[in-house]
Design a protein around this motif. Sequence first.
Motif, PDB file in Angstrom:
ATOM      1  N   VAL A   1     105.063 -30.157  28.219  1.00 26.51           N
ATOM      2  CA  VAL A   1     105.736 -31.031  27.267  1.00 26.51           C
ATOM      3  C   VAL A   1     107.220 -30.734  27.248  1.00 26.51           C
ATOM      4  O   VAL A   1     107.643 -29.589  27.122  1.00 26.51           O
ATOM      5  N   GLN A   2     108.001 -31.790  27.388  1.00 27.80           N
ATOM      6  CA  GLN A   2     109.454 -31.618  27.390  1.00 27.80           C
ATOM      7  C   GLN A   2     109.974 -31.341  25.990  1.00 27.80           C
ATOM      8  O   GLN A   2     109.432 -31.812  24.998  1.00 27.80           O
ATOM      9  N   ASP A   3     111.060 -30.605  25.914  1.00 26.81           N
ATOM     10  CA  ASP A   3     111.818 -30.551  24.671  1.00 26.81           C
ATOM     11  C   ASP A   3     112.593 -31.856  24.555  1.00 26.81           C
ATOM     12  O   ASP A   3     113.049 -32.410  25.534  1.00 26.81           O
ATOM     13  N   GLY A   4     112.746 -32.349  23.359  1.00 27.16           N
ATOM     14  CA  GLY A   4     113.459 -33.611  23.206  1.00 27.16           C
ATOM     15  C   GLY A   4     113.423 -34.046  21.769  1.00 27.16           C
ATOM     16  O   GLY A   4     113.020 -33.308  20.875  1.00 27.16           O
ATOM     17  N   SER A   5     113.821 -35.290  21.540  1.00 27.67           N
ATOM     18  CA  SER A   5     113.929 -35.786  20.174  1.00 27.67           C
ATOM     19  C   SER A   5     112.713 -36.562  19.726  1.00 27.67           C
ATOM     20  O   SER A   5     112.712 -37.154  18.669  1.00 27.67           O
ATOM     21  N   GLY A   6     111.665 -36.558  20.547  1.00 27.87           N
ATOM     22  CA  GLY A   6     110.456 -37.268  20.173  1.00 27.87           C
ATOM     23  C   GLY A   6     109.720 -36.555  19.065  1.00 27.87           C
ATOM     24  O   GLY A   6     110.029 -35.431  18.677  1.00 27.87           O
ATOM     25  N   SER A   7     108.690 -37.224  18.521  1.00 27.42           N
ATOM     26  CA  SER A   7     107.907 -36.654  17.439  1.00 27.42           C
ATOM     27  C   SER A   7     107.133 -35.443  17.932  1.00 27.42           C
ATOM     28  O   SER A   7     106.465 -35.483  18.950  1.00 27.42           O
TER      29      SER A   7
ATOM     30  N   GLY B   1     113.728 -50.526  35.502  1.00 30.75           N
ATOM     31  CA  GLY B   1     113.835 -49.082  35.290  1.00 30.75           C
ATOM     32  C   GLY B   1     113.084 -48.555  34.092  1.00 30.75           C
ATOM     33  O   GLY B   1     113.312 -47.409  33.675  1.00 30.75           O
ATOM     34  N   ASN B   2     112.171 -49.350  33.548  1.00 29.65           N
ATOM     35  CA  ASN B   2     111.464 -48.924  32.339  1.00 29.65           C
ATOM     36  C   ASN B   2     110.145 -48.212  32.600  1.00 29.65           C
ATOM     37  O   ASN B   2     109.525 -47.721  31.654  1.00 29.65           O
ATOM     38  N   LEU B   3     109.678 -48.180  33.859  1.00 35.45           N
ATOM     39  CA  LEU B   3     108.426 -47.500  34.174  1.00 35.45           C
ATOM     40  C   LEU B   3     108.665 -46.336  35.123  1.00 35.45           C
ATOM     41  O   LEU B   3     109.445 -46.440  36.075  1.00 35.45           O
ATOM     42  N   TYR B   4     107.959 -45.264  34.885  1.00 35.60           N
ATOM     43  CA  TYR B   4     108.023 -44.076  35.728  1.00 35.60           C
ATOM     44  C   TYR B   4     107.382 -44.366  37.086  1.00 35.60           C
ATOM     45  O   TYR B   4     106.315 -44.981  37.164  1.00 35.60           O
TER      46      TYR B   4
ATOM     47  N   ASN C   1     109.065 -38.015  25.535  1.00 35.27           N
ATOM     48  CA  ASN C   1     108.050 -37.003  25.839  1.00 35.27           C
ATOM     49  C   ASN C   1     107.410 -37.343  27.185  1.00 35.27           C
ATOM     50  O   ASN C   1     106.197 -37.513  27.296  1.00 35.27           O
ATOM     51  N   LEU C   2     108.246 -37.451  28.217  1.00 35.14           N
ATOM     52  CA  LEU C   2     107.780 -37.953  29.508  1.00 35.14           C
ATOM     53  C   LEU C   2     106.675 -37.080  30.103  1.00 35.14           C
ATOM     54  O   LEU C   2     105.667 -37.598  30.585  1.00 35.14           O
ATOM     55  N   ASP C   3     106.850 -35.782  30.100  1.00 28.11           N
ATOM     56  CA  ASP C   3     105.835 -34.920  30.700  1.00 28.11           C
ATOM     57  C   ASP C   3     104.510 -35.026  29.971  1.00 28.11           C
ATOM     58  O   ASP C   3     103.443 -35.061  30.590  1.00 28.11           O
ATOM     59  N   ALA C   4     104.563 -35.083  28.649  1.00 29.83           N
ATOM     60  CA  ALA C   4     103.327 -35.218  27.880  1.00 29.83           C
ATOM     61  C   ALA C   4     102.687 -36.579  28.129  1.00 29.83           C
ATOM     62  O   ALA C   4     101.455 -36.693  28.188  1.00 29.83           O
ATOM     63  N   ALA C   5     103.506 -37.605  28.274  1.00 32.93           N
ATOM     64  CA  ALA C   5     102.970 -38.944  28.552  1.00 32.93           C
ATOM     65  C   ALA C   5     102.260 -38.958  29.903  1.00 32.93           C
ATOM     66  O   ALA C   5     101.172 -39.536  30.054  1.00 32.93           O
ATOM     67  N   LYS C   6     102.854 -38.311  30.916  1.00 32.26           N
ATOM     68  CA  LYS C   6     102.215 -38.220  32.225  1.00 32.26           C
ATOM     69  C   LYS C   6     100.916 -37.423  32.143  1.00 32.26           C
ATOM     70  O   LYS C   6      99.913 -37.768  32.790  1.00 32.26           O
TER      71      LYS C   6
END
Length: 422
Positions: free
Chosen positions: A18-24, A103-106, A313-318
Amino acid sequence: MRRALVLCAALLLAACSVQDGSGSQDSSGGAEITFLTFETPNLTPAYWDAAIKRVTDANPGMRVKKLVAPSTDRTSYAKQLLQSGQFPDVMIAVDPAGFAESGNLYAWKPEELGAFQFPGANPIGGGHHQLPANTQTIPPVYYNKTMFADAGVTAPPRTWAELLDAAGKLKAKGHQPFVIGGGKEGFPSSMLLTGIVSTDVYGKRPDWMTQRRAGNVKFSDPDFVAAVGKFAELSTRGYLDKGTLSRDYAATEQAFLDGKGAMYPMGNWFAANADTKKHDFEIGVFNFPTADGKLVVPAYTGGGISVNAKSKNLDAAKKLALGFQLDKGQLDASVKADGLIPAIKGYQPPADTGPVYRAGYQLYQEAVASNAVVNAFAWETADDGVLPGFKDKIYRAAQDVINGKSPAEVCAFLDAEWSKAG
């Protein structure tokens, strides 16, 4: 087999954190992921809740907020969410066209797709933005064996002439030959058109839609007009009931289960309900007939999860996406709930799948072995799919044919709308 799938999923997930970031974030550091789903008669709220729980149980601290599209048109709803700044972290069965180019999809890396049977499916600009998780045959034809026997139809049709003959015998016996619908979803009105175009046009030129995007072919070309003409013939012969075009998808399915028609052209997901929902006749399934009986099976591989490239939360989303798509329990549940054919290496359906699913699964395996699979018209996505927003035009065109417009008029309409969409 189960251990191999679980190990493969574990190896893929282990590479993510999980990335650090400003997400919940919750107190344990786990990210809350928004997940856009949809509901159908097969994919109920309980189905989604159980599938999500399996992933979160395996990833302590991960929290998922489930979003539900208000109709089967997930793509339009996803566009609304993007425009309003609420684009979800992950979304399933959303057409990636348009979203990926902007550019909105990984774009998934090759090493992240190692567990999938067809990792190269549905490229957009050379990238892969939707997990190629499931294969769907679209459409096989489900049929009421009691009505077939009553009409003296002794074998499933293999050629177009045999299909017309069967429909004529059924109508003469007082049976509605085909069950169709339309309603707000639209696609139940176009399933026969999908089958005809896929077998007649794509069967001869598999890259036809890619060529349409390049401007090298048109809907008004003779081969496409001829395919639409065969669809029109079903209507002019009285084999389609245009009075049912306002019937929505769920009611259309129920009409077939209630014995209100003999043949139901629909994606293989119907097999799940054919095997579990109440009906008082035996259901069979056959490949969509071709002009000469040659095996051509329309299918689509994809429909999986896409990830928001700009997720906080890109890593968590993946991790959620891969965990959901590769979990053996989830794969088995998708087979039983929605009749899907998981496109995962080494996967085998549960032994207790029903007879209609098994019959359709065998038809698909035979097509794969014979190299007889083509794209399903109007269901393909990415670089070889229709332009964004164009599927609704195809549904309208199908309904116009059923209501009496000529094939030439309808094909001219499609070309005009394609020019606008492009």
